[in-house]
Design an enzyme around this catalytic site. Structure first.
Site: not given
Ligand code: ADQ
Length: 473
Positions: A158, A366
């Site tokens: 991921h 990311d």
């Molecule tokens: P993350 O680093 O967690 O994921 P991201 O893909 O932006 O990053 O977010 C994942 C989920 O968390 C989103 O559905 C978002 O809505 C939720 N989220 C983030 N901040 C939040 C908040 N403040 N309150 C509630 N919900 C929140 C990792 C990798 C990414 C990759 C994903 C999926 O780092 O690059 O896109 O996995 O593969």
């Protein structure tokens, strides 16, 4: 039809369908796949136990079986807080300066991967497809092969895959990468991370890469490809219409009065570029005194991984920085940054996204970034907002109609905010439509279908797979 076994560090127990709105898109999508393939989802419960027992907590809810284990305190320290989050996470996000190398982390990581393999192996039937997720479990495929499993096993990363020159700074990097040759399919988020993996294979392991992405090292062949993850766009559009989303929309609009809201939503993590973002916004305020008092940055960033010291540091740094910028520019009736340290349910987030004229999503690196896609999916087609996106997020390769910026450049962030505020409706609609087409077409269902089909069709030559384990020194 074969069953699907999903293995990830944490398991998000499925909720009843009526409660699904409160879950992340990924867990909803994986739960849907597990229902379709009658499979099970295996991983750590998130709980600690005094001594590892290997006891499996099996639960069945809403058509999905979950199997979870508890881990020892030392496991959690060395494997999760240690190797996964203090060694691999920073290194794979190009933060070699933050990566910590400690022998106990590496051995804890391998021990937990062995524990996962030992516990899950008896639950696996010969025809099952196995799908392993993320950097916590890179050597799991090899551990399963050592237990004579002949199933098709796929791995999806991921997060980014680092360039060859960075990866060689990891002690025992060859051991880690060689263990991956036990998989039949390895998936990355983007072509960029896939290319970096191929470079490593060619330069460090003397392997070859065929035009269809098949990697060959010695006699072992593994299929590799990019599978950019998406969101459940249809469901997100539904979520945006719920009463909770509408209330959140109204609440933000009301509190912003006539100000332009710029939103950022991230886990509190140094890879997300939050200090750089605040400084870029500060530059904007400095350069555009006419707009001061008419914009507000809403940054939602709930703390994550609180047990890792670097995360405490970033939190303290951001508290200080937001306070300083607010002190410098605020008036009695206006605060430039609203910095909120809590998470919100998907419905509320959807309402906040829709009420914001700009999203400022500027990670330094990311794997993908789903927030960018959620922001696009939540917009009003007749009056969509503008997405400002880091060119170093995997999502930038797909969302080419965002305003792409270098997240390290205060000037680029400042100029992009100014441009977004002035953007005519027609241009906003055109850019949004192009991005929405991608978000709708390459959604999470497409992602998992592509991955599972590629895994089903991967030619699994087991004599070779066993050899892969022999390659590991
Ligand atoms: P993350 O680093 O967690 O994921 P991201 O893909 O932006 O990053 O977010 C994942 C989920 O968390 C989103 O559905 C978002 O809505 C939720 N989220 C983030 N901040 C939040 C908040 N403040 N309150 C509630 N919900 C929140 C990792 C990798 C990414 C990759 C994903 C999926 O780092 O690059 O896109 O996995 O593969």
């Amino acid at each position: 039809m074969s069953r699907l076994i999903v293995i990830s560090n944490r398991v998000t127990a499925p909720k009843a369908r009526s409660e699904e709105g409160a879950q992340g898109g990924l867990s909803v999508a994986l739960a849907a796949a597990l229902r379709e393939y009658r499979g099970l989802w295996f991983g750590w419960s998130g709980l600690k136990t005094e001594e590892f027992t290997g006891h499996i907590d099996l639960q069945r809810r809403d058509g999905v079986t979950t199997a979870t284990i508890d881990l020892e305190e030392q496991d959690v320290d060395e494997y999760y807080n240690g190797y996964a989050n203090r060694t691999l996470w920073p290194l794979f996000h190009f933060r070699i300066d933050l990566a910590e190398y400690d022998r106990s982390f590496g051995s804890g990581y391998e021990r937990v991967n062995e524990r996962f393999a030992e516990t899950v192996a008896p639950l696996i039937e010969p025809d099952d497809l196995i799908w392993v997720h993320d950097y916590h479990l890179i050597p799991l495929g090899m551990q399963l092969r050592e237990r004579r499993l002949k199933n098709r096993i796929g791995f999806f990363l991921h997060i980014p895959w680092p360039p060859h020159r960075l990866l060689v700074s990891l002690p025992f990097h060859q051991r880690l990468v060689r263990s991956m040759l036990a998989y039949d399919l390895i998936g990355f988020q983007t072509e960029e991370w896939l290319d970096s993996f191929h470079h490593y294979i060619e330069r460090e392991m003397g392997g070859t890469v065929a035009s269809d992405g098949t990697v060959r090292v010695g006699n072992r062949s593994v299929k590799t490809a990019a599978f950019p993850i998406g969101i459940d766009a249809q469901d997100f559009a539904r979520v945006t219409r719920t009463p909770t989303a509408r209330q959140a929309y109204e609440r933000l609009k009301r509190s912003a009065e006539d100000k332009h809201v710029i939103i950022g939503v991230d886990r509190l993590d140094y890879s997300k570029g939050l200090p750089e973002r605040f400084l870029g916004y500060r530059r904007f305020l400095e350069e555009h005194d006419d707009v001061r008092g008419k914009v507000a940055l809403l940054q939602i960033a709930p703390p994550s991984r609180g047990e890792v010291h670097t995360y405490e540091e970033i939190r303290a740094h951001l508290d200080e920085l937001s306070g300083r910028i607010n002190g410098e520019f605020a008036h009695v009736d206006w605060v430039p940054i609203r910095y909120v340290n809590q998470g919100y349910p998907r419905e509320e987030l959807a309402g906040f996204y829709r009420a914001s004229e700009i999203a400022l999503i500027t990670p330094l690196r990311d794997g993908m970034n789903l927030v960018a896609k959620e922001y696009v999916a939540a917009q009003d087609p007749e009056n969509p907002g503008v997405l400002i996106l880091s060119r170093f997020a995997g999502a930038a390769l797909q969302l080419r109609d965002a305003l792409l910026v270098n997240p390290y450049s205060k000037d680029e962030i400042s100029d992009a905010i100014a441009r977004a505020l002035d953007m005519p409706l027609e241009e906003r609609k055109r850019r949004w439509r192009a991005m929405m087409d991608v978000v709708e077409k390459d959604d999470v269902l497409w992602w998992r279908k592509n991955f599972v089909e590629a895994l089903q069709s991967a030619v699994s030559d087991q004599s070779d797979a066993r050899q892969a384990t022999e390659l590991v020194p």
